[in-house]
Design a protein around this motif. Structure first.
Motif: not given
Lengths: 253, 358
Positions: A43-48, A80-84, A144-156, A167-170
């Motif tokens: 799956k990830s390889t496909l996005l990669d 125009g292809i974004g990747r998380k 660095a001070l955010l929680s794991h979930g919040q970091k995920q949102w930052v990347e989104i 938009v490619l979301l892994d």
């Protein structure tokens, strides 16, 4: 169907090991495609391979009809292809605001970035993204001070700020609480108004929340494709993948 | 409305407090020659140049994360360009052999000035060469390194190799470079026929270092600075945002080499000679030490460290010949106990507490 992203007979080989054995994938305009499959399915390889993180051995990737196979990652991003990425791949030393600013479409040149001004339009765009990911109050907080979930949102948020067509979301919900997962689902559904989305997911509950069309990968091959219903009742899928999770799905449903 | 509370609005404003404080420090520094003798003025000028050299390395190492031992090389290349100019403009009676050919070339049997050195007799050409030679050299090396995706510690090893190779090369080309002795007994600097006095040279250098510091500050506060810091933290991620990482690295690497070259060029009229000593790894390491002790990514830290160490060295060397040992121990202490360096650590102590999530 008029595809925005089109993958044809894609093969990726890692020192002799065939990680992808000829995958076909069509992603239409403003469509959500969800990719599921056991670990190591590719799956990830496909996005990669789509964003040129892993070299394509054979086959082609087309974006809006143009061949983008093995182009440089930055060219693909600019087109125009974004990747998380799977683990939140954000800048811990920068603030939330700076992370989004960095991702903002437009200033990718050296001299442009030197003289770039934070115009009201840009500021508003960033604030809009921060609202979308629910982190407006954390704009000046170092990531660095955010929680794991919040970091995920930052990347989104970074991917949204890029304003890509695709938009490619892994695994956007990896490590999230059920509430966070649900909120993420809403963010992704709101994305579809303007973007095509390809999302890799493990959480079947979440898949049901967002999915229109599901692609199942198994050992580098496409096992099945269809709606949530079709996939859940597909014998091949149940055999190799859903079988051991079917109980969970039913229990959750 | 919410924007001012986000700390976003601050970005575009001019930092008045910073401008005022640096203005006052600049004026105090400018008044320095009025109160001190020529030895101190000359020492301080050199230390200001070392400071500018350290800032140039800070751009590359502190901000972009590329550890280089080759910045002494860029400095020295600029130095040689200026040294040829000053040597070729010795008055004929000041030249040992009374002809146009520098003494070391005569000793080594050259009969006429090599074509690639001759143009450096003219000030505009020498001034351009002082920047261009190190910058072009850095551009070529940088393109090779960064486009071929060499990364991390391997870049550092390449810079060490460059430093060693050029040292050997300059020593071996005695007829053209003056060999181990380098270029000595150069003339005083004069611009358009007017001799530049020591005070004038000091002010020129102060202005140069001030500009380097202000320019670097502006650069690192711009979006470019943000991009460089991102490259340092994770260079792969940013390429998926549409940035061509290699071109940013090549740019900052080349710019930094140009700054180092000017510093080297201004160093020669003070030092009155340039030699392969400054090409060698030991000098390159010195620059790394200034940045490490002063604080990576602080810009002002490396300048302060270069000046403090230089001043202390001036007195310490009268007491003991083992000064380098003291510097070595100091470096170890900094690396182990205060990895952010002096300024970095102080800045952290005074920084207001960040809002923590949840």
């Amino acid at each position: 169907m008029n595809s925005v992203l089109s993958v044809k007979n894609l093969q990726v080989v890692f020192s002799g090991f065939k990680a992808l054995k000829g995958i076909d994938l069509e992603v239409g305009d403003r469509e959500i495609v969800t990719i599921i499959g056991p670990n190591g399915a590719g799956k990830s390889t496909l996005l990669d391979a789509i964003v040129s993180k892993s070299p394509v051995a054979e086959g082609k990737v087309y974006y809006q009809g143009k061949d983008i196979t093995n182009k440089t990652p930055y060219d693909i991003a600019r087109m125009g292809i974004g990747r998380k990425f799977q683990n939140p791949n954000v800048y811990n030393e920068l603030t939330v605001f700076e992370n989004i600013l960095l991702a903002l479409k437009g200033t990718h040149g050296i001299f442009a970035s030197m003289t770039a001004k934070l115009t009201p339009q840009k500021k508003n765009k960033i604030i809009h993204v921060l609202e979308q990911i629910g982190l407006l109050n954390y704009a000046s907080t170092p990531v660095a001070l955010l929680s794991h979930g919040q970091k995920q949102w930052v990347e989104i948020g970074m991917v949204i700020a890029q304003d890509p067509k695709v938009v490619l979301l892994d695994e956007p919900t990896a490590g999230m609480t059920p509430e966070e997962t649900y909120a993420t689902g809403e963010i992704i559904q709101s994305l579809v108004h303007n973007h095509s989305v390809v999302a890799i997911e493990h959480d079947m509950e979440f898949v049901k929340q967002i999915a229109e069309r599901i692609v199942v990968l198994h050992q580098g091959e496409k096992l099945a494709e269809g709606s949530v219903e079709e996939i859940q009742n597909n014998n091949k899928v149940i055999e190799v993948y859903l079988g051991r999770e079917k109980i969970d799905v039913d229990a959750a449903a | 409305m919410a924007q001012s509370t986000l700390g976003i609005a601050k970005r575009s404003q001019i930092p008045f407090k910073l401008v005022t404080v640096s203005g006052i420090i600049f004026l105090i520094m400018a008044a320095f020659p009025l109160f001190f003798g020529s030895f101190q003025i000359s020492l301080m000028s050199k230390l200001l140049l070392f400071g500018a050299l350290a800032v140039s390395l800070d751009l590359v190492w502190g901000f972009t994360g590329i550890l280089s031992f080759a910045h002494g090389v860029f400095f020295t290349l600029g130095g040689y360009a200026m040294a040829y100019y000053l040597k070729l403009n010795l008055a004929a009676d000041g030249n040992t052999y009374g002809i146009d050919l520098p003494d070391f070339m005569v000793w080594n049997g050259l009969e006429k000035l090599p074509w690639f050195i001759a143009p450096l007799k003219y000030f505009p050409i020498a001034a351009v060469a002082m920047v261009a030679i190190p910058a072009i050299f850095a551009y070529l090396v940088g393109t090779f390194i960064f486009r071929s995706k060499v990364s991390g510690v391997y870049i550092t090893i390449i810079t060490l190799a460059i430093s060693s190779a050029l040292t050997t090369f300059f020593i071996s080309q005695q007829a053209y470079t003056g060999g181990t002795n380098g270029i000595t007994d150069v003339s005083r600097l004069s611009i358009a026929g007017v001799d530049v006095p020591l005070n004038g040279l000091y002010w020129m250098i102060l202005l140069f270092t001030g500009c380097v510091l202000a320019g670097s500050y502006w650069l690192t506060k711009s979006n470019l600075g943000l991009i460089l810091r991102s490259i340092k933290e994770n260079e792969n991620r940013i390429s998926y945002l549409g940035y061509d990482v290699a071109s940013f690295k090549i740019f900052i690497w080349t710019l930094s080499a140009g700054i180092a070259g000017i510093a080297g060029g201004l160093f020669v009229p003070l030092n009155r000679f340039i030699s392969p000593v400054y090409l060698a790894v030991a000098f390159g390491t010195q620059v790394v030490i200034w940045v490490a002790i002063g604080g990576r990514g602080t810009l002002i830290g490396p300048i302060i460290a270069a000046m403090l160490l230089g001043q202390v060295q001036n007195y310490a060397e009268r007491v003991t010949q083992d000064w380098q040992l003291v510097v070595g121990i100091l470096l170890l202490v900094v690396v182990v106990f205060i990895p952010d360096g002096l300024v970095g650590t102080i800045a952290k102590l005074f920084k207001p507490k960040q809002k923590v999530a949840r």
